[in-house]
Design a protein around this motif. Sequence first.
Motif: not given
Length: 205
Positions: A189-193
């Motif tokens: 999630y953090d990467l894609n956010q």
Amino acid sequence: MERRHEEARRRGIRLFFTGVGGQGTLVATRLVGEAALAEGLSASMSEIHGMAQRGGVVESSVVVGDIRAPIVAEAQADVLVAFEPLEALRALNRCHAQTKAVVSTSPIVPFTVAAGQGTYPNLDDVLRELKDKLAAVVALDAEALAREAGSVRAANMVVMGAVAAMDVLPIAKATWDACLRKLFPPKLYDLNQRAFDAGFAHGRP
């Protein structure tokens, strides 16, 4: 926002996606559908067409609003989402004069070109033709921005962040963010956010 929701329901918004297998076209398509539904809008998605597992051309579409058929026919796309510049050029027949586009400028050279059986067009010429024929074009190096965010594999979310920033869909930023959290497992999630936010920052035409 409520008035824009009603307009979207009434006239519909057609998005056409094009890219190459392995670029995450399906995930990007799903994100739009999820975000539209979260805003209370109807959404229908076409199947993926092309050789998604072989590096071939992949096309899909999402229709938001009260339109029954999810297929985007010739000259119907209100939004062109292109993960590869040459494929954007090839998809011009799906667009009309008021179409807005987000185009990744990171080329993927076709096998025939790599084998010496053709030449890849000049990128500046490709972008010039797109800008001449469409109402607005946001061109960005999605791979470079994704790499800065942590992985080049998140380039599709860079492109989708730019789509969100263009404000062509009546979907709040908070809704996009909530759907990203729903779509990706915690470890991704953090990467894609970060990738989405990088695209959002570059997405104004």
